[in-house]
Each structure stands twice: as structure tokens, then as C-alpha cells.
Scaffold this motif. Structure first.
Motif: not given
Length: 246
Positions: A168-169, A186-200
Motif C-alpha cells: 500500500r502506497e 503480510e499475514s502473520g507478520k507485523p506491518d512494515r512501514h517505510y517513508l520516502e521524501r524528496v524535495r520538489l
């Protein structure tokens, strides 16, 4: 100190999220870059923020002597795995303080591997490093997103499936940066969270940041077909230029 987003996000899950990027596309782009850079066979080229090495390997196939650098151990390991013929020298380093001296005939920075930092000073330091690494008359190519196009065509959210993993994005623009927040479910696992951030950064911002680096902007393209850059319509902002002093 708090871990910077780019120290967390370019790990094993990055290979899953972006595995749709293929070598064939990189090879086509490398051929176009070779034409723009107009270098002699065997020229020494530095790929700044090489990631998993697709473009470094494709440029090596074009006959250049390649060095690829990235901060991510995971992506460098993947690059070395893909480098069957040991064509590229792979180096770990921070793009603000490259642990090499050069000089190189060309430096490339591709696929929006710029604008990761909070301040103009930090992002400008990357351009200064490109200038330092190039020989006089050396060429540079920086492939960035077109900020205005991103602002007008941002997809707020998307979801896709890869095997057992739901990706999911969500995307937003905040305080002059574009943010992408990624959740892997993913079923049976904790959700994994990531961030990407770029200057416009826009074209005028780059012209301002290039001042004092010794880098001269020669051409601006809006795509890999050498299309003219349009602030409103181009998807990419591709800068091609030369270091002064040849």
C-alpha cells in the motif's frame, strides 16, 4: 540520533517494492545517456547513488569503465550479485561526502536520487561533490522528477499484491517535499512501514544550486527520447552539462 528515512527505506523490502524496474528499460536509457554524454569509448563514469546497479551495468555494456556508489548495503549486495562479469567497481558512501577522488569523465545521478535532505546546503553539497569528482570538461547527467508534473498528477493512494504481500502506497505534498508512505502487509507478520521524501526542486532551483559548483548546464530534456522539457507536461527533468575548465 534518529535514523534518516533513506537509511531505513533502501533495505530488503525495497527490492520487493521496486522489482518491476527491469534491466531492459535501463539498457534503453543507457544508450540514450551515452549519446547525450558523448564520451570516448572506455571513459570513466561514476554512478552516484547507483542503487541495485541497473544503470551502472547497462553503461558498462556501452563500453564505459564504471564505478557505482550507494549508501545501502542491501542494494550494493544486489548490484554485486547482478554483476556476473565483475564489470563495475562498487563502493559504499554518502553522496554528500564521496570517499573517492576521481577524476571521472562523467558523473550520473539517476531516477530522482537527489533532494533527499532537509536543506539546500545539504542537497547543494551533492552538486559540489559532482563538480569535485569531474575532470575539467567532464560531463554530468542528473535525472530528476518534474516537480510541477508531480504536483498536478499525484496519485494519493494505490495498492497492489505481490505474492503474499500487499503493498500500500500513499503520496502527499507537504512543505515543498513529496512524501511516499509505504506499508507492506503480510499475514502473520507485523506491518512494515517505510517513508520516502524528496524535495520538489524545479529547474530554477537547480540553476540556483549549481551556482559556484563549476558545473554548467548545457541541455535540459523532459524524457529519455530527447523531448524538450515542458514545465507543465514533462514527466522528467533531465539536466546534462559540463564542468568548467576544459
Amino acid at each position: 540520533m534518529t535514523e534518516a528515512w533513506y537509511e531505513k527505506s533502501f533495505g530488503q523490502d525495497y527490492l520487493l517494492v521496486y522489482k518491476h524496474r527491469d534491466m531492459q528499460g535501463a539498457q534503453a536509457e543507457a544508450k540514450q545517456m551515452a549519446g547525450w554524454l558523448d564520451l570516448a569509448p572506455g571513459a570513466e563514469v561514476f554512478d552516484l547513488c547507483c542503487g541495485m546497479g541497473r544503470h551502472s551495468l547497462a553503461l558498462a555494456e556501452e563500453g564505459y569503465r564504471m564505478t557505482g556508489m550507494d549508501l545501502s548495503d542491501v542494494l550494493l549486495a544486489e548490484a554485486r550479485r547482478l554483476d556476473d562479469h565483475k564489470q563495475v567497481e562498487w563502493v559504499k558512501g554518502d553522496m554528500r561526502r564521496v570517499p573517492l577522488t576521481g577524476p571521472y569523465d562523467a558523473v550520473v545521478n539517476l531516477f530522482t536520487s537527489f533532494g533527499y535532505f532537509e536543506t539546500d546546503e545539504e542537497n547543494g553539497a551533492v552538486l559540489a561533490e559532482i563538480g569535485r569528482l569531474l575532470r575539467p570538461g567532464g560531463r554530468f547527467l542528473l535525472d530528476f522528477m518534474n516537480a510541477r508534473y508531480v504536483e498536478h498528477h499525484l496519485v494519493p493512494s494505490s495498492e497492489r499484491q505481490d505474492g503474499a504481500v500487499t503493498i500500500r502506497e500513499s503520496r502527499s505534498i507537504e512543505n515543498g517535499f513529496v512524501f511516499k508512505r509505504i506499508v507492506l502487509v503480510e499475514s502473520g507478520k507485523p506491518d512494515r512501514h517505510y517513508l520516502e521524501r524528496v524535495r520538489l526542486y524545479e529547474l530554477d532551483d537547480f540553476k540556483r544550486l549549481l551556482a559556484g559548483t563549476g558545473l554548467v548546464l548545457d541541455q535540459v530534456y523532459g524524457d529519455y527520447e530527447s523531448g524538450a522539457y515542458s514545465e507543465e507536461e514533462s514527466k522528467r527533468l533531465i539536466l546534462v552539462g559540463t564542468r568548467e575548465g576544459a
